[in-house]
Design an enzyme around this catalytic site. Structure first.
Site, PDB file in Angstrom:
ATOM      1  N   GLU A 278       0.822  -1.216   0.000  1.00  0.00           N
ATOM      2  CA  GLU A 278       0.000   0.000   0.000  1.00  0.00           C
ATOM      3  C   GLU A 278       0.857   1.268   0.000  1.00  0.00           C
ATOM      4  O   GLU A 278       0.409   2.332  -0.404  1.00  0.00           O
ATOM      5  CB  GLU A 278      -0.930   0.011   1.230  1.00  0.00           C
ATOM      6  CG  GLU A 278      -2.261   0.628   0.929  1.00  0.00           C
ATOM      7  CD  GLU A 278      -3.268   0.387   2.046  1.00  0.00           C
ATOM      8  OE1 GLU A 278      -2.935   0.558   3.234  1.00  0.00           O
ATOM      9  OE2 GLU A 278      -4.397   0.040   1.713  1.00  0.00           O
ATOM     10  N   HIS A 299       8.657 -26.225   0.044  1.00  0.00           N
ATOM     11  CA  HIS A 299       7.972 -27.334  -0.644  1.00  0.00           C
ATOM     12  C   HIS A 299       6.823 -26.830  -1.510  1.00  0.00           C
ATOM     13  O   HIS A 299       6.053 -27.622  -2.040  1.00  0.00           O
ATOM     14  CB  HIS A 299       7.449 -28.338   0.394  1.00  0.00           C
ATOM     15  CG  HIS A 299       8.523 -28.888   1.267  1.00  0.00           C
ATOM     16  ND1 HIS A 299       9.231 -30.031   0.967  1.00  0.00           N
ATOM     17  CD2 HIS A 299       9.048 -28.415   2.426  1.00  0.00           C
ATOM     18  CE1 HIS A 299      10.142 -30.258   1.914  1.00  0.00           C
ATOM     19  NE2 HIS A 299      10.047 -29.293   2.817  1.00  0.00           N
ATOM     20  N   LYS A 406     -14.630   0.841  -2.682  1.00  0.00           N
ATOM     21  CA  LYS A 406     -15.521   1.108  -1.540  1.00  0.00           C
ATOM     22  C   LYS A 406     -16.762   1.873  -1.991  1.00  0.00           C
ATOM     23  O   LYS A 406     -17.881   1.621  -1.538  1.00  0.00           O
ATOM     24  CB  LYS A 406     -14.785   1.929  -0.480  1.00  0.00           C
ATOM     25  CG  LYS A 406     -13.644   1.190   0.192  1.00  0.00           C
ATOM     26  CD  LYS A 406     -12.990   2.126   1.199  1.00  0.00           C
ATOM     27  CE  LYS A 406     -11.793   1.480   1.842  1.00  0.00           C
ATOM     28  NZ  LYS A 406     -11.143   2.384   2.805  1.00  0.00           N
TER      29      LYS A 406
END
Ligand code: G6P
Length: 434
Positions: A278, A299, A406
């Site tokens: 951010e 792995h 938003k």
């Protein structure tokens, strides 16, 4: 109890197509000095509150710590910078099974997933729970939603519900509710960005109720602050690490992998992921943070890191002293070894193989992981991010691009009939229905 930064494969004298060498630093010496000066100037101008809050009085939290002793559970409600730092410190110090080992239970409501909220509320006795609702803006939908659900339940089971609630908010709907209801509340300084706020009331208020030594935490941050105010890059780990990542970025390393070799630092990785993404993901620039956990992600992702695109720089975090250890009995090479020896050997083996493969990598070595050293680690990365923002010539302290989603969400919630949202599919997009 120290943090040292070793630069495997970075400070070698070799200059090769993938590598980073001293010459790279010399070429940008002026830029590095300017970045340092700009951060210190912003601090003087009181623009970087995160560099100041570590010197604030923390005695105000000791009354809250006493107050919390009457409760069996702590629930923290928040999103992003309002909860990730607290989770990183809590889990970094207490471990991932603390709830199973202790009477006081701690839960984090950090999403709008109905199952998570339902299951936590089903586990705890809400009457014996101290609830922290934390939001700098006071308007984050997920935080408000979870808080309103819990507030309603508390109002339904006890007339003394106000005693169960602490709010940390500066403004917005959450602050209005706290004012109207007279909840205990704390503010955070306006000049402290959310993802840089863990050493403010955002983190210290809940953490002091979770048996975390906030004094040692802040002492660690202050110790790192002394180092980060040194203009000499070879004595300033945050400036050095920012510069290494900057040089690597300009050599095509667009992915920054953080790989702690201890489970207790997984949530720290999630905090770093928000901080780095951010802060520097701006104007078409960005170095994508990826969190891998050693040794297990050897792995799952090491094949890509070793043999895929040469676009990564890796930072290992090694803790030398684990809280516990276990011996292995075996007929093979593991015999009489301990798990700590195994995981340390795996980290070293991965580091050496990546180095041999000319993948730039850095090591942060922590003697013992506790409040003091995680305070140093967190502050190191806050300062590294500030320096990186200046090196990239971007504003590391805002996040304008997150607002779009938003606004659309709010419009959907205001305009769409309830059951239509679930059915609504984004147009012109391939969808797989499972
Ligand atoms: O603390 P709040 O105002 O609730 O914000 C919580 C988070 O949501 C915002 O959308 C930003 O992306 C984050 O930087 C912030 O930490």
């Amino acid at each position: 109890m120290n943090i040292e930064l070793n630069y495997t494969n970075i400070m070698d004298e070799i200059i090769y197509e993938e590598g980073i060498s001293l010459l790279d630093f010399v070429n940008i010496k002026e830029k590095i000095n300017t970045a340092y000066d700009k951060v210190m100037q912003k601090c003087k101008n009181d623009e970087l509150g995160f560099m100041k809050i570590i010197y604030d009085d923390i005695l105000i939290y000791y009354e809250l710590k006493e107050y919390s002793k009457d409760f069996d559970n702590i629930v923290v409600i928040g999103m992003g910078g309002s909860i990730l730092g607290t989770q990183a410190i809590y889990e970094g110090v207490k471990g991932i099974h603390y709830n199973d080992l202790n009477d006081k239970k701690v839960y984090f409501l950090d999403n709008s997933d109905p199952e998570k909220t339902f299951e936590i509320l089903n586990i705890i006795n809400l009457k014996k729970t101290l609830v922290f609702a934390i939001s700098k803006s006071g308007n984050t939908a997920e935080t408000l939603a979870n808080f309103l659900i819990i507030e309603e339940k508390l109002k339904g089971i006890t007339k003394d519900y106000k005693k169960n609630i602490v709010v940390v908010a500066n403004t917005g709907e959450l602050k209005n509710i706290a004012d109207r209801e007279g909840y205990k509340f704390y503010r955070m300084p306006e000049n402290v960005g959310g993802r840089f706020s863990v050493f403010s009331a955002v983190g210290l208020a809940p953490l002091c109720c979770m048996d975390i030594d906030i004094e040692a935490l802040i002492e660690g941050a202050k110790e790192m602050d002394k180092l980060c105010r040194n203009k000499d890059i070879f004595k300033n780990p945050a400036l050095m690490n920012a510069t290494i990542h900057y040089i690597a970025y300009n050599k095509g390393k667009t992915i920054s992998v953080l790989m702690p070799y201890i489970e207790r630092l997984h949530k720290f990785g999630l905090w770093y992921r928000q901080l780095w993404a951010e802060s520097i993901g701006k104007n078409g620039i960005g170095q994508t943070p990826v969190i891998s956990l050693g040794a297990k992600d050897q792995h799952s992702q090491l094949q890509l890191y070793m043999d895929g695109l040469k676009n990564i720089i890796i930072t290992f975090i090694t803790v030398h002293k684990f809280k516990y250890d276990l011996k292995i009995r075996s007929s093979n090479y593991l015999n009489n070894r301990t798990l700590s020896t195994l995981i340390h050997s795996e980290q070293k083996g991965t580091e050496i193989s990546l180095t041999n493969n000319k993948i730039p990598n850095i090591s942060i070595n922590i003697d013992e992981l506790n409040e003091y050293t995680i305070g140093k680690l967190i502050y190191l990365y806050e300062m590294q991010t500030a320096f990186m923002g200046e090196l990239l010539e971007i504003n590391a302290f805002n996040q304008p691009a997150v607002e779009g989603g938003k606004i659309i969400t709010r419009k959907l919630l205001e305009e769409c009939p309830v059951d239509e949202i679930k059915e609504s599919k984004p147009t012109k997009k391939y969808c797989i229905e499972i």
